[in-house]
Design a protein around this motif. Structure first.
Motif, PDB file in Angstrom:
ATOM      1  N   ASN A 419      43.789  50.904  40.056  1.00 38.85           N
ATOM      2  CA  ASN A 419      43.536  49.766  39.178  1.00 38.85           C
ATOM      3  C   ASN A 419      43.526  50.247  37.728  1.00 38.85           C
ATOM      4  N   ASP A 420      43.501  49.314  36.807  1.00 40.73           N
ATOM      5  CA  ASP A 420      43.542  49.674  35.381  1.00 40.73           C
ATOM      6  C   ASP A 420      42.347  50.512  34.945  1.00 40.73           C
ATOM      7  N   ASP A 421      41.232  50.412  35.685  1.00 42.87           N
ATOM      8  CA  ASP A 421      40.054  51.204  35.317  1.00 42.87           C
ATOM      9  C   ASP A 421      40.027  52.575  35.984  1.00 42.87           C
ATOM     10  N   GLY A 422      41.096  52.917  36.719  1.00 39.59           N
ATOM     11  CA  GLY A 422      41.184  54.226  37.358  1.00 39.59           C
ATOM     12  C   GLY A 422      40.638  54.271  38.767  1.00 39.59           C
ATOM     13  N   SER A 423      40.070  53.164  39.240  1.00 41.95           N
ATOM     14  CA  SER A 423      39.575  53.119  40.616  1.00 41.95           C
ATOM     15  C   SER A 423      40.741  52.922  41.580  1.00 41.95           C
ATOM     16  N   LEU A 424      40.523  53.263  42.849  1.00 36.55           N
ATOM     17  CA  LEU A 424      41.576  53.152  43.856  1.00 36.55           C
ATOM     18  C   LEU A 424      41.927  51.683  44.095  1.00 36.55           C
ATOM     19  N   MET A 425      43.196  51.373  44.072  1.00 35.20           N
ATOM     20  CA  MET A 425      43.673  50.008  44.264  1.00 35.20           C
ATOM     21  C   MET A 425      43.691  49.663  45.754  1.00 35.20           C
ATOM     22  N   THR A 426      43.174  48.502  46.082  1.00 37.36           N
ATOM     23  CA  THR A 426      43.170  48.034  47.468  1.00 37.36           C
ATOM     24  C   THR A 426      44.478  47.319  47.773  1.00 37.36           C
ATOM     25  N   LYS A 433      42.706  45.825  54.769  1.00 37.25           N
ATOM     26  CA  LYS A 433      42.752  46.378  53.414  1.00 37.25           C
ATOM     27  C   LYS A 433      42.540  47.902  53.433  1.00 37.25           C
ATOM     28  N   TYR A 434      43.335  48.572  52.622  1.00 41.39           N
ATOM     29  CA  TYR A 434      43.293  50.032  52.564  1.00 41.39           C
ATOM     30  C   TYR A 434      43.429  50.497  51.112  1.00 41.39           C
ATOM     31  N   LYS A 435      42.957  51.710  50.864  1.00 45.11           N
ATOM     32  CA  LYS A 435      43.149  52.312  49.550  1.00 45.11           C
ATOM     33  C   LYS A 435      43.091  53.831  49.687  1.00 45.11           C
ATOM     34  N   GLY A 436      43.650  54.521  48.686  1.00 39.03           N
ATOM     35  CA  GLY A 436      43.598  55.981  48.674  1.00 39.03           C
ATOM     36  C   GLY A 436      44.218  56.623  49.904  1.00 39.03           C
ATOM     37  N   LYS A 437      43.538  57.610  50.458  1.00 33.73           N
ATOM     38  CA  LYS A 437      44.041  58.334  51.622  1.00 33.73           C
ATOM     39  C   LYS A 437      44.266  57.408  52.816  1.00 33.73           C
ATOM     40  N   ALA A 438      43.390  56.433  52.997  1.00 28.73           N
ATOM     41  CA  ALA A 438      43.536  55.506  54.119  1.00 28.73           C
ATOM     42  C   ALA A 438      44.830  54.706  54.022  1.00 28.73           C
ATOM     43  N   LEU A 439      45.239  54.358  52.802  1.00 27.43           N
ATOM     44  CA  LEU A 439      46.499  53.640  52.601  1.00 27.43           C
ATOM     45  C   LEU A 439      47.671  54.525  53.009  1.00 27.43           C
ATOM     46  N   TYR A 440      47.657  55.767  52.550  1.00 26.53           N
ATOM     47  CA  TYR A 440      48.701  56.712  52.943  1.00 26.53           C
ATOM     48  C   TYR A 440      48.754  56.858  54.469  1.00 26.53           C
ATOM     49  N   ASP A 441      47.595  56.986  55.088  1.00 24.97           N
ATOM     50  CA  ASP A 441      47.539  57.226  56.534  1.00 24.97           C
ATOM     51  C   ASP A 441      48.083  56.049  57.334  1.00 24.97           C
ATOM     52  N   VAL A 442      47.709  54.820  56.953  1.00 23.43           N
ATOM     53  CA  VAL A 442      48.164  53.659  57.733  1.00 23.43           C
ATOM     54  C   VAL A 442      49.663  53.457  57.557  1.00 23.43           C
ATOM     55  N   GLU A 499      60.015  46.897  34.555  1.00 22.23           N
ATOM     56  CA  GLU A 499      59.245  47.188  35.768  1.00 22.23           C
ATOM     57  C   GLU A 499      57.979  47.930  35.333  1.00 22.23           C
ATOM     58  N   VAL A 500      56.843  47.285  35.446  1.00 25.34           N
ATOM     59  CA  VAL A 500      55.588  47.862  34.947  1.00 25.34           C
ATOM     60  C   VAL A 500      55.069  48.898  35.941  1.00 25.34           C
ATOM     61  N   LYS A 501      54.860  50.116  35.453  1.00 25.08           N
ATOM     62  CA  LYS A 501      54.357  51.181  36.321  1.00 25.08           C
ATOM     63  C   LYS A 501      52.896  50.970  36.665  1.00 25.08           C
ATOM     64  N   ASN A 502      52.511  51.474  37.842  1.00 21.24           N
ATOM     65  CA  ASN A 502      51.115  51.442  38.241  1.00 21.24           C
ATOM     66  C   ASN A 502      50.252  52.229  37.250  1.00 21.24           C
ATOM     67  N   ALA A 503      48.989  51.838  37.119  1.00 24.79           N
ATOM     68  CA  ALA A 503      48.065  52.485  36.172  1.00 24.79           C
ATOM     69  C   ALA A 503      47.977  53.996  36.365  1.00 24.79           C
ATOM     70  N   TYR A 504      48.266  54.462  37.570  1.00 21.65           N
ATOM     71  CA  TYR A 504      48.225  55.900  37.876  1.00 21.65           C
ATOM     72  C   TYR A 504      48.988  56.716  36.836  1.00 21.65           C
ATOM     73  N   TYR A 505      50.171  56.227  36.453  1.00 18.17           N
ATOM     74  CA  TYR A 505      51.045  57.017  35.592  1.00 18.17           C
ATOM     75  C   TYR A 505      50.533  57.133  34.162  1.00 18.17           C
TER      76      TYR A 505
END
Length: 649
Positions: A419-426, A433-442, A499-505
């Motif tokens: 998310n824009d505040d640096g927290s993991l996006m759901t 709903k998943y985020k972070g490592k759980a998103l990658y895993d699913v 194309e707007v990049k995710n806040a991560y970048y």
């Protein structure tokens, strides 16, 4: 002792059936723990550029040259070192060049063999005798082992080795022996290869890269978005198939499909010629190649347009099936006024630069025509029945995943959606709903379901999620708000292409964010690193690949020639050896012929990212941790033998 623990020790006793055998194995494993850590090599974003990839693989991103420097120091001049390095990369070809300038080759053979033997000794010193023995070429295994093994009890070592080398030359085996030694050095200088995605698309030779990786001694692959697209095509996902063909057409690489994988594109070509007979297809020009003649170029452009329209239709159908992807704004064919030649986008009206849509029914814009349906049915069969393509996809599945943690490093191709505040996006995936490592895993799980699930519903979900991973805003491999493919073809206004990049970048230098990502994947932020591909580093603009004080490294290899005008170099690769992390910056690769003739290498600069205070050994690695666990288990087995709990055999 727990019943389960005893059962495990009894299984272990089958492998080590006596105190003597268990004790010997403990000693062997303990000795391995104290060997220097072997070299890891990191490459990413190869994008079908086989020649450049092959060269970097041969030179180990400078690892071969470093070994030559270690062995010969100031005893060889720079020209001799370059010549020796080139020989190791291209032994057969280099010897052909040498023979043209020398009448008597015997002295050259003698000098060269001794130099190669010395380099072999150095690169083999990191490994156990057993591991080196397994790497030796079968025809020369005994002789090479004799030459690279020190014999302290031998009285006249020099005469002994001289006799072996003289015999090799005398019986006419010098050239094949030099080739064998050179390939052994290449094999031993890098112990393990990490590919951080995007083997496919843009360049002309991804199938050759996959063939090379199939026989590589030790590797893992983190899938890139372009690899995922090809995986989707291989399981018959229609939007992925159409996109693969469109990209091949866009970069003038349809022969990858036709010649490389034997996929028949004649029905598409016939349809395109008939349907777009009088259409110049100006918006569908070929990028990055001038090898086609005018007739081939015209056909390619027509095929390019034909498959693009099919792709946009199929994507619209897919997004109707999967409203949970929340990508209805990407269904664009129903936003076109076909009479006026305009498109409604974000509340604004834009004029189309191509207004010819002979296969689209304005009332049912996402419906394929009968001919388009027949073409796609044949293409699905061609992709799913292609044995070579399926073998290559099995390599990606067996050696690959969406991410990997290895020796304190977190490896992935794209991003961790934030998310824009640096927290993991759901991100919602099929109602959960998943985020972070759980998103990658699913997502990793669903990729495998696309290939292996017995439940047809789950298998179809897996197939479709491959397309979502390719272009969905919540995908860690895409990481943008949208993929503006249709807009780039049909609208000239740059604002529509954005194309707007995710806040991560925008947070790669944020220590708090980078630390939280490392912790999310179970790594220590004090010592861990993120190794990241996907986004080219704009070296020409002063951008550095080293982010967040060295905690995050962006190593897009820049192999793709399409990017090199923007980046100014051919990107970066990474070496992790017993002394630390070394980033190698590369010049654009011209050809193997030039590398041989001019003895040029493509490593232009090396950046020491991290140097360890104490040289790392195997015991400091993940493999070392596993070996220590096995030693503890074997010690428990010894106790069981000595206490009479388990009998020796």
């Amino acid at each position: 002792m727990e019943k389960l623990e005893l059962k495990y020790l009894q299984c272990l006793a089958e492998l080590y059936p006596s105190i003597a055998k268990a004790s010997t194995e403990i000693i062997n494993l303990q000795s391995i723990l104290n060997l220097p850590k072997a070299t890891e090599h990191f490459l990413t974003d190869i994008h079908g550029e086989y020649e450049a990839f092959s060269h970097v693989l041969k030179n180990g991103s400078g690892a071969v040259r470093r070994k030559i420097n270690e062995v010969f120091g100031h005893t060889l001049d720079e020209r001799e070192k370059k010549s020796l390095a080139t020989l190791i990369y291209y032994p057969k070809e280099k010897m052909e060049v040498v023979k043209k300038s020398r009448e008597n080759m015997e002295d050259w053979y003698m000098i060269t063999l001794y130099r190669l033997i010395e380099v072999c000794k150095r690169v083999a010193s990191k490994y156990t005798r057993s591991k080196v023995r397994k790497a030796l070429p079968e025809d020369f295994a005994y002789v090479i082992e004799e030459l690279i093994t020190e014999k302290p009890d031998l009285v006249d070592k020099e005469a002994y080795y001289d006799e072996i080398v003289h015999t090799i030359i005398e019986i006419g085996r010098a050239e094949v022996f030099i080739i064998a030694l050179s390939e052994l050095i290449q094999r031993l200088v890098v112990d393990h290869l990490h590919i951080l995605g995007d083997i496919y698309d843009r360049g002309p030779g991804p199938q050759h890269i996959m063939d090379k990786l199939t026989s590589y001694h030790s590797l893992d692959i983190q899938w890139g978005n372009h690899d995922i697209l090809w995986m989707g095509a291989a399981v018959g996902q229609r939007s992925c198939i159409a996109t693969v063909i469109r990209i091949c057409a866009r970069y003038g690489n349809l022969d990858i499909l036709e010649d490389g994988y034997g996929i028949n594109l004649l029905p598409l070509a016939t349809f395109a010629l008939a349907t777009y007979k009088n259409d110049p297809c100006e918006c569908f020009k070929i990028k990055g190649t001038d090898v086609y003649n005018p007739a081939e170029t015209e056909l390619n452009m027509k095929m390019h347009k034909a498959i693009s329209i099919i792709q946009f239709k199929l994507e619209g159908q897919l997004l109707t099936r999967h409203k949970e992807y929340k990508m209805s704004d990407r269904r664009l064919l129903d936003k076109i006024d076909y009479e006026a030649g305009t498109m409604e986008l974000d509340g604004k009206t834009y004029a189309l630069i191509d207004k010819n849509f002979p296969t689209i029914d304005p009332k049912k814009p996402f419906e394929l025509t009968e001919e388009e349906t027949a073409i796609m049915e044949r293409l699905v069969t061609a992709f799913t029945d292609c044995e070579k393509l399926q073998q290559h996809m099995m390599l990606l599945l067996n050696k690959g995943g969406l991410y990997k943690t290895f020796n304190g490093n977190l490896l992935y191709h794209g991003c961790v959606p934030l998310n824009d505040d640096g927290s993991l996006m759901t991100v919602e995936i099929y109602g959960k709903k998943y985020k972070g490592k759980a998103l990658y895993d699913v997502l990793d799980t669903y990729v495998r379901k696309a290939f292996f699930a017995l439940n047809p519903v789950e298998r179809e979900k897996g197939k479709d999620i491959l397309w979502y991973i390719w272009s969905g805003p919540g995908s860690p491999l895409f990481g943008k708000s949208k993929m503006a493919t249709l807009e780039r073809y049909f609208l000239k206004e740059p604002e529509t292409h954005k194309e707007v990049k995710n806040a991560y970048y925008g947070m790669l230098e944020n220590d708090t964010v980078v630390n939280s990502i490392l912790q999310e994947f179970g790594l220590d932020p004090e010592h861990g690193h993120i190794i990241n591909g996907h986004v080219p580093v704009h070296h020409m603009s002063g951008e550095s690949p080293v982010k967040c004080s060295g905690k995050l490294l962006v190593i897009d290899g820049g192999f793709s020639k399409a990017y090199q005008k923007e980046t100014g170099i051919a990107g970066y690769t990474l070496i992790f050896n017993s002394f630390g992390l070394i980033l190698a910056a590369h010049e654009p690769f011209t050809s193997a012929e030039n590398a041989i003739a001019q003895e040029t290498d493509i490593v232009s600069d090396s950046i020491l990212v991290k140097r360890v205070a104490k040289r790392m050994v195997v015991g400091d690695t993940d493999n070392g941790k596993a070996l220590k666990e096995r030693i503890d288990e074997l010690k428990q087995l010894l106790d069981a033998y000595r206490s009479g709990l388990i009998k020796e055999k």
